[in-house]
Design a protein around this motif. Structure first.
Motif, PDB file in Angstrom:
ATOM      1  N   ALA A 113       0.833  -1.210   0.000  1.00 23.73           N
ATOM      2  CA  ALA A 113       0.000   0.000   0.000  1.00 23.73           C
ATOM      3  C   ALA A 113       0.867   1.258   0.000  1.00 23.73           C
ATOM      4  O   ALA A 113       0.515   2.244  -0.636  1.00 23.73           O
ATOM      5  CB  ALA A 113      -0.928  -0.002   1.205  1.00 23.73           C
ATOM      6  N   TYR A 114       2.013   1.215   0.717  1.00 25.29           N
ATOM      7  CA  TYR A 114       2.883   2.397   0.738  1.00 25.29           C
ATOM      8  C   TYR A 114       3.373   2.727  -0.667  1.00 25.29           C
ATOM      9  O   TYR A 114       3.393   3.886  -1.070  1.00 25.29           O
ATOM     10  CB  TYR A 114       4.091   2.182   1.659  1.00 25.29           C
ATOM     11  N   VAL A 115       3.771   1.703  -1.425  1.00 27.64           N
ATOM     12  CA  VAL A 115       4.260   1.935  -2.786  1.00 27.64           C
ATOM     13  C   VAL A 115       3.138   2.490  -3.654  1.00 27.64           C
ATOM     14  O   VAL A 115       3.289   3.520  -4.309  1.00 27.64           O
ATOM     15  CB  VAL A 115       4.848   0.637  -3.392  1.00 27.64           C
ATOM     16  N   ASP A 116       1.973   1.812  -3.652  1.00 28.03           N
ATOM     17  CA  ASP A 116       0.884   2.203  -4.543  1.00 28.03           C
ATOM     18  C   ASP A 116       0.253   3.539  -4.160  1.00 28.03           C
ATOM     19  O   ASP A 116       0.034   4.394  -5.004  1.00 28.03           O
ATOM     20  CB  ASP A 116      -0.204   1.121  -4.570  1.00 28.03           C
ATOM     21  N   THR A 117      -0.042   3.725  -2.882  1.00 26.64           N
ATOM     22  CA  THR A 117      -0.773   4.907  -2.429  1.00 26.64           C
ATOM     23  C   THR A 117       0.137   6.087  -2.148  1.00 26.64           C
ATOM     24  O   THR A 117      -0.036   7.169  -2.701  1.00 26.64           O
ATOM     25  CB  THR A 117      -1.573   4.564  -1.158  1.00 26.64           C
ATOM     26  N   ASN A 118       1.124   5.898  -1.269  1.00 24.71           N
ATOM     27  CA  ASN A 118       1.941   7.014  -0.788  1.00 24.71           C
ATOM     28  C   ASN A 118       2.996   7.468  -1.788  1.00 24.71           C
ATOM     29  O   ASN A 118       3.476   8.588  -1.707  1.00 24.71           O
ATOM     30  CB  ASN A 118       2.630   6.653   0.528  1.00 24.71           C
ATOM     31  N   LEU A 119       3.400   6.590  -2.713  1.00 24.88           N
ATOM     32  CA  LEU A 119       4.444   6.965  -3.675  1.00 24.88           C
ATOM     33  C   LEU A 119       3.852   7.120  -5.069  1.00 24.88           C
ATOM     34  O   LEU A 119       3.720   8.225  -5.567  1.00 24.88           O
ATOM     35  CB  LEU A 119       5.576   5.930  -3.650  1.00 24.88           C
ATOM     36  N   LEU A 120       3.453   6.014  -5.707  1.00 24.88           N
ATOM     37  CA  LEU A 120       2.919   6.102  -7.075  1.00 24.88           C
ATOM     38  C   LEU A 120       1.636   6.925  -7.120  1.00 24.88           C
ATOM     39  O   LEU A 120       1.392   7.652  -8.081  1.00 24.88           O
ATOM     40  CB  LEU A 120       2.650   4.701  -7.633  1.00 24.88           C
ATOM     41  N   GLY A 121       0.817   6.820  -6.069  1.00 27.82           N
ATOM     42  CA  GLY A 121      -0.466   7.508  -6.021  1.00 27.82           C
ATOM     43  C   GLY A 121      -0.361   9.017  -6.040  1.00 27.82           C
ATOM     44  O   GLY A 121      -1.335   9.710  -6.336  1.00 27.82           O
ATOM     45  N   THR A 122       0.809   9.548  -5.733  1.00 26.83           N
ATOM     46  CA  THR A 122       0.990  11.008  -5.735  1.00 26.83           C
ATOM     47  C   THR A 122       1.115  11.554  -7.150  1.00 26.83           C
ATOM     48  O   THR A 122       0.978  12.750  -7.368  1.00 26.83           O
ATOM     49  CB  THR A 122       2.269  11.408  -4.974  1.00 26.83           C
ATOM     50  N   GLY A 123       1.431  10.666  -8.109  1.00 22.53           N
ATOM     51  CA  GLY A 123       1.656  11.115  -9.473  1.00 22.53           C
ATOM     52  C   GLY A 123       3.058  11.691  -9.679  1.00 22.53           C
ATOM     53  O   GLY A 123       3.428  12.045 -10.787  1.00 22.53           O
ATOM     54  N   LYS A 124       3.837  11.777  -8.610  1.00 19.91           N
ATOM     55  CA  LYS A 124       5.191  12.339  -8.702  1.00 19.91           C
ATOM     56  C   LYS A 124       6.247  11.249  -8.859  1.00 19.91           C
ATOM     57  O   LYS A 124       7.343  11.515  -9.335  1.00 19.91           O
ATOM     58  CB  LYS A 124       5.524  13.169  -7.453  1.00 19.91           C
ATOM     59  N   ILE A 125       5.928  10.034  -8.446  1.00 27.01           N
ATOM     60  CA  ILE A 125       6.861   8.912  -8.475  1.00 27.01           C
ATOM     61  C   ILE A 125       6.391   7.934  -9.546  1.00 27.01           C
ATOM     62  O   ILE A 125       5.225   7.551  -9.568  1.00 27.01           O
ATOM     63  CB  ILE A 125       6.912   8.206  -7.092  1.00 27.01           C
ATOM     64  N   SER A 126       7.305   7.513 -10.442  1.00 26.84           N
ATOM     65  CA  SER A 126       6.909   6.608 -11.524  1.00 26.84           C
ATOM     66  C   SER A 126       7.192   5.144 -11.213  1.00 26.84           C
ATOM     67  O   SER A 126       6.487   4.257 -11.693  1.00 26.84           O
ATOM     68  CB  SER A 126       7.589   7.019 -12.834  1.00 26.84           C
ATOM     69  N   LYS A 127       8.243   4.876 -10.419  1.00 21.47           N
ATOM     70  CA  LYS A 127       8.607   3.499 -10.049  1.00 21.47           C
ATOM     71  C   LYS A 127       9.097   3.529  -8.622  1.00 21.47           C
ATOM     72  O   LYS A 127       9.772   4.477  -8.216  1.00 21.47           O
ATOM     73  CB  LYS A 127       9.736   2.965 -10.930  1.00 21.47           C
ATOM     74  N   ALA A 128       8.788   2.453  -7.867  1.00 20.50           N
ATOM     75  CA  ALA A 128       9.219   2.453  -6.470  1.00 20.50           C
ATOM     76  C   ALA A 128       9.366   1.036  -5.939  1.00 20.50           C
ATOM     77  O   ALA A 128       8.698   0.113  -6.404  1.00 20.50           O
ATOM     78  CB  ALA A 128       8.220   3.222  -5.611  1.00 20.50           C
ATOM     79  N   ALA A 129      10.250   0.903  -4.960  1.00 17.20           N
ATOM     80  CA  ALA A 129      10.396  -0.352  -4.231  1.00 17.20           C
ATOM     81  C   ALA A 129      10.796  -0.010  -2.798  1.00 17.20           C
ATOM     82  O   ALA A 129      11.373   1.045  -2.540  1.00 17.20           O
ATOM     83  CB  ALA A 129      11.463  -1.234  -4.869  1.00 17.20           C
ATOM     84  N   ILE A 130      10.453  -0.907  -1.899  1.00 19.18           N
ATOM     85  CA  ILE A 130      10.925  -0.808  -0.521  1.00 19.18           C
ATOM     86  C   ILE A 130      11.727  -2.079  -0.276  1.00 19.18           C
ATOM     87  O   ILE A 130      11.210  -3.185  -0.436  1.00 19.18           O
ATOM     88  CB  ILE A 130       9.765  -0.693   0.488  1.00 19.18           C
ATOM     89  N   ILE A 131      13.009  -1.910   0.028  1.00 19.32           N
ATOM     90  CA  ILE A 131      13.862  -3.073   0.275  1.00 19.32           C
ATOM     91  C   ILE A 131      14.305  -3.084   1.730  1.00 19.32           C
ATOM     92  O   ILE A 131      14.481  -2.027   2.338  1.00 19.32           O
ATOM     93  CB  ILE A 131      15.080  -3.127  -0.678  1.00 19.32           C
TER      94      ILE A 131
END
Length: 122
Positions: free
Chosen positions: A1-19
């Motif tokens: 949910a953090y990747v989809d909502t808090n990062l990609l969902g902002t429209g500012k981030i195009s790709k993300a991962a949490i490692i």
């Protein structure tokens, strides 16, 4: 949910991962794959920011020129696109943004999520 909502969902981030700092991908956007070596290099970049500054950082096979690196955050650039990596207590947020989004738009999104994760123990 953090990747989809808090990062990609902002429209500012195009790709993300949490490692995880101990290894392993906790979450990532669809099709965004960081190799085991890339994950290791990302975690090591925070222990040795000077090396990341000198040689850049690889994310999903793409090399980014390191603009700034310290023991919490790493900022990189690849032509008009860029990356923001931020270390929390247990993880590293790995994000990329694509033109026309600029660093001043993408950076606070990632830094604020990192602050939140740190505040809840991650």
């Amino acid at each position: 949910a953090y990747v989809d909502t808090n990062l990609l969902g902002t429209g500012k981030i195009s790709k993300a991962a949490i490692i995880g700092q101990q290894g392993g991908v906790w979450a990532s956007s669809p099709g965004y794959t960081l190799s085991a070596q890339e994950q290791k290099d990302i975690v090591n970049a925070f222990a040795n920011p000077g090396a990341a500054q000198a040689s850049g950082i690889r994310l999903a096979g793409q090399k980014f020129f390191t603009l700034q690196a310290n023991d919490r955050s790493l900022y990189g650039k690849k032509q008009a696109d860029g990356c923001v990596l931020v270390k929390t207590k247990q993880a590293v947020l790995v994000t990329e943004y694509a033109n026309p989004v600029q660093a001043p738009e993408a950076t606070p999104v990632v830094e604020n999520l990192a602050d939140y994760l740190i505040s809840v123990g991650y």
